[in-house]
Design a protein around this motif. Structure first.
Motif, PDB file in Angstrom:
ATOM      1  N   VAL A   1       8.461 -10.698  -2.694  1.00  0.00           N
ATOM      2  CA  VAL A   1       7.053 -11.026  -2.351  1.00  0.00           C
ATOM      3  C   VAL A   1       6.807  -9.374  -2.348  1.00  0.00           C
ATOM      4  CG1 VAL A   1       5.692 -11.182   0.074  1.00  0.00           C
ATOM      5  CG2 VAL A   1       7.756 -12.538  -0.336  1.00  0.00           C
ATOM      6  N   VAL A   2       6.635  -8.379  -2.059  1.00  0.00           N
ATOM      7  CA  VAL A   2       5.769  -7.451  -1.638  1.00  0.00           C
ATOM      8  C   VAL A   2       6.784  -6.495  -3.215  1.00  0.00           C
ATOM      9  CG1 VAL A   2       6.279  -5.151  -0.689  1.00  0.00           C
ATOM     10  CG2 VAL A   2       6.656  -7.381   0.523  1.00  0.00           C
ATOM     11  N   SER A   3       7.680  -6.488  -4.218  1.00  0.00           N
ATOM     12  CA  SER A   3       7.996  -5.613  -5.227  1.00  0.00           C
ATOM     13  C   SER A   3       7.295  -6.994  -6.262  1.00  0.00           C
ATOM     14  CB  SER A   3       9.364  -5.428  -4.852  1.00  0.00           C
ATOM     15  OG  SER A   3       9.962  -6.596  -5.485  1.00  0.00           O
ATOM     16  N   LEU A   4       7.227  -8.178  -5.939  1.00  0.00           N
ATOM     17  CA  LEU A   4       6.578  -8.720  -7.356  1.00  0.00           C
ATOM     18  C   LEU A   4       5.366  -8.139  -7.607  1.00  0.00           C
ATOM     19  CD1 LEU A   4       7.373 -10.613  -9.302  1.00  0.00           C
ATOM     20  CD2 LEU A   4       6.974 -12.313  -7.842  1.00  0.00           C
ATOM     21  N   PRO A   5       4.088  -8.055  -7.010  1.00  0.00           N
ATOM     22  CA  PRO A   5       3.310  -7.609  -6.954  1.00  0.00           C
ATOM     23  C   PRO A   5       3.130  -6.442  -7.725  1.00  0.00           C
ATOM     24  CG  PRO A   5       3.048  -8.602  -5.249  1.00  0.00           C
ATOM     25  CD  PRO A   5       4.224  -8.748  -4.960  1.00  0.00           C
ATOM     26  N   GLN A   6       3.662  -5.434  -7.195  1.00  0.00           N
ATOM     27  CA  GLN A   6       3.640  -4.387  -7.795  1.00  0.00           C
ATOM     28  C   GLN A   6       4.267  -4.122  -8.747  1.00  0.00           C
ATOM     29  OE1 GLN A   6       7.224  -1.897  -7.641  1.00  0.00           O
ATOM     30  NE2 GLN A   6       6.174  -0.582  -8.846  1.00  0.00           N
ATOM     31  N   SER A   7       5.728  -5.022  -9.253  1.00  0.00           N
ATOM     32  CA  SER A   7       6.709  -4.730 -11.182  1.00  0.00           C
ATOM     33  C   SER A   7       5.405  -5.295 -11.261  1.00  0.00           C
ATOM     34  CB  SER A   7       7.121  -5.609 -10.511  1.00  0.00           C
ATOM     35  OG  SER A   7       8.367  -5.776 -11.563  1.00  0.00           O
TER      36      SER A   7
END
Length: 144
Positions: A1-7
């Protein structure tokens, strides 16, 4: 949930689609930070990467101990680095697919699934396509 937008943002900026964070967020939009196709690709990249990293680290630790190596912070860092290197070598093809799914293929059309991405990459670019990546992509690796 947090790392997908960053990715998603990282892949788009490093892939040259956008010059910076603000431009990427404006272009992608808040809903675009969670593209359906990227969820599967991200999970397919992260879960095996963590598993390979953990298994390699444990195997390296056992081998190091059998050879009489002394445990400690320095050994743990070195063994962790080698384990991460093993994971990255195995996971680069899946990371390449993930990047393609979040940024689109060279023709500009988004892939519908992981299977379609792999099959079209192999058909259009050859068997080496999933292993090809840019220096920018390998700097963050599949564990980003």
């Amino acid at each position: 949930v947090v790392s997908l937008p960053q990715s998603v943002l990282n892949d788009r900026i490093m892939g040259g689609a956008h010059k910076g964070l603000a431009e990427a967020i404006r272009a992608v939009g808040w809903r675009g930070l969670y593209p359906r196709s990227a969820w599967t690709a991200a999970l397919c990249a992260k879960v095996p990467a963590y598993a390979i990293n953990w298994a390699a680290y444990q195997a390296l630790r056992r081998a190091y101990a059998r050879r009489g190596g002394t445990q400690g912070p320095s050994a743990d860092v070195a063994l962790g680095a080698w384990a991460a290197a093993c994971s990255v070598c195995v996971m680069i093809p899946l990371d390449t697919v993930k990047v393609r799914m979040t940024t689109g293929n060279p023709g500009g059309v988004a892939y519908a699934s992981v299977g379609q991405a792999i099959s079209l990459m192999l058909r259009d670019e050859g068997v080496g396509a999933p292993a090809r990546t840019s220096v920018a992509e390998t700097s963050t690796g599949p564990l980003d």
